[in-house]
Design a protein around this motif. Structure first.
Motif: not given
Length: 297
Positions: A165-166, A169, A294
């Motif tokens: 996930n970052t 978005s 990240e």
């Protein structure tokens, strides 16, 4: 080799060697569906050579390949046959089958028809970059990726995976790039995009082979539609469509990537793996950085 990409981080602590992984994979080889089996899943030789390794190590990168076979038995066929059989029972006995009996009829009919059903084969590539603790799947959907994660965790003791996930978005980042008409450094925006409204209308606007640096696109975003897909090219070398779920679709390596690559059949597999993983080792971190970096699990 990779048409789709879903990324996972390997949780620190997994230390299996290539030899140990190879041994474990042989406990779950692919076996074709039996006559009454709806689905079969297992590992096959990535190089396509019978009785070869199930884990290939090329330039330090690990490559696996999962094969899935399913029997296509439409529910409409089963339901129609069940209705016909229920009608026969009613005509013969004067009573209408209940819910449980109807379910049993469907189960019996499914077993009868499965041996005659056509089978469909599909395969999924898996790339493990041990140095970066990154696992990449060529999965076309999150459901397919979840199934593969479950199998990998079952096959490889101690392996734990976390979906990448970052901080920003993908949808928010794509909106910013389109409104500012400026792609992140190293990338160019191509001519494909999908915008979707978040309100009850669920309105969708799709652009294909169309310029996106226009006021019309900007107005859609300012009006509340958010990007769910956007075509990008990295460094004139790798093109793909980024989705709101941080999946990459339509991954393609451009001609410049293959300049000077050997066309020999003997080393074609090694060359494909080296090129694909080498390009993605550079492109993926840059993409994650463009999305704010990240998010740590």
């Amino acid at each position: 080799m990779f048409k789709n990409i879903i990324m996972y981080r390997i949780v620190p602590g997994w230390s299996s060697t290539a030899e140990e992984v190879e041994t474990r994979l042989h406990d779950h080889p692919f076996v074709a569906c039996g006559a009454s089996q709806e689905k079969s899943v297992g590992w096959i030789e990535p190089r396509g050579v019978d009785h070869g390794p199930l884990l290939e190590v090329v330039a330090g990168q690990w490559v696996l390949k999962l094969m899935t076979e399913t029997r296509a038995l439409p529910a409409s066929v089963v339901n129609r046959k069940a209705q016909e059989r229920a009608a026969q029972i009613e005509a013969t006995t004067g009573r209408k089958p209940g819910k449980k009996e109807t379910r049993d009829l469907k189960d019996d009919i499914r077993l009868e028809l499965l041996p005659m059903a056509f089978t469909k084969l599909s395969s999924t590539w898996v790339w493990i970059d041990r140095a970066a603790n990154l696992l990449v799947m060529d999965a076309s959907s999150q459901a397919r990726a979840d199934e593969l994660v479950t199998l990998l965790v079952q096959c490889l003791p101690g392996l734990a995976l976390a979906l990448v996930n970052t901080q920003t978005s993908p949808s928010a980042a794509m909106a910013e790039w389109l409104v500012s008409m400026e792609a992140p450094q190293g990338f160019s925006v191509d001519r494909e995009c999908e915008l979707k409204a978040a309100d009850e209308s669920k309105a969708v606007v799709r652009y294909a082979r169309h310029r996106l640096d226009t006021d019309e696109v900007k107005q859609h975003i300012e009006g509340g539609k958010m990007p769910t897909r956007l075509a990008l090219t990295w460094n004139d070398r790798v093109s793909f469509v980024l989705t709101e779920g941080l999946q990459l679709k339509k991954v393609a390596f451009l001609d410049v990537v293959f300049e000077g690559a050997s066309a020999s059949k003997d080393d074609g597999f090694d060359a494909d793996v080296t090129i694909a993983t080498g390009e993605l080792q550079q492109a993926l971190p840059v993409l994650l950085e463009a999305l704010g970096g990240e998010m740590q699990a």
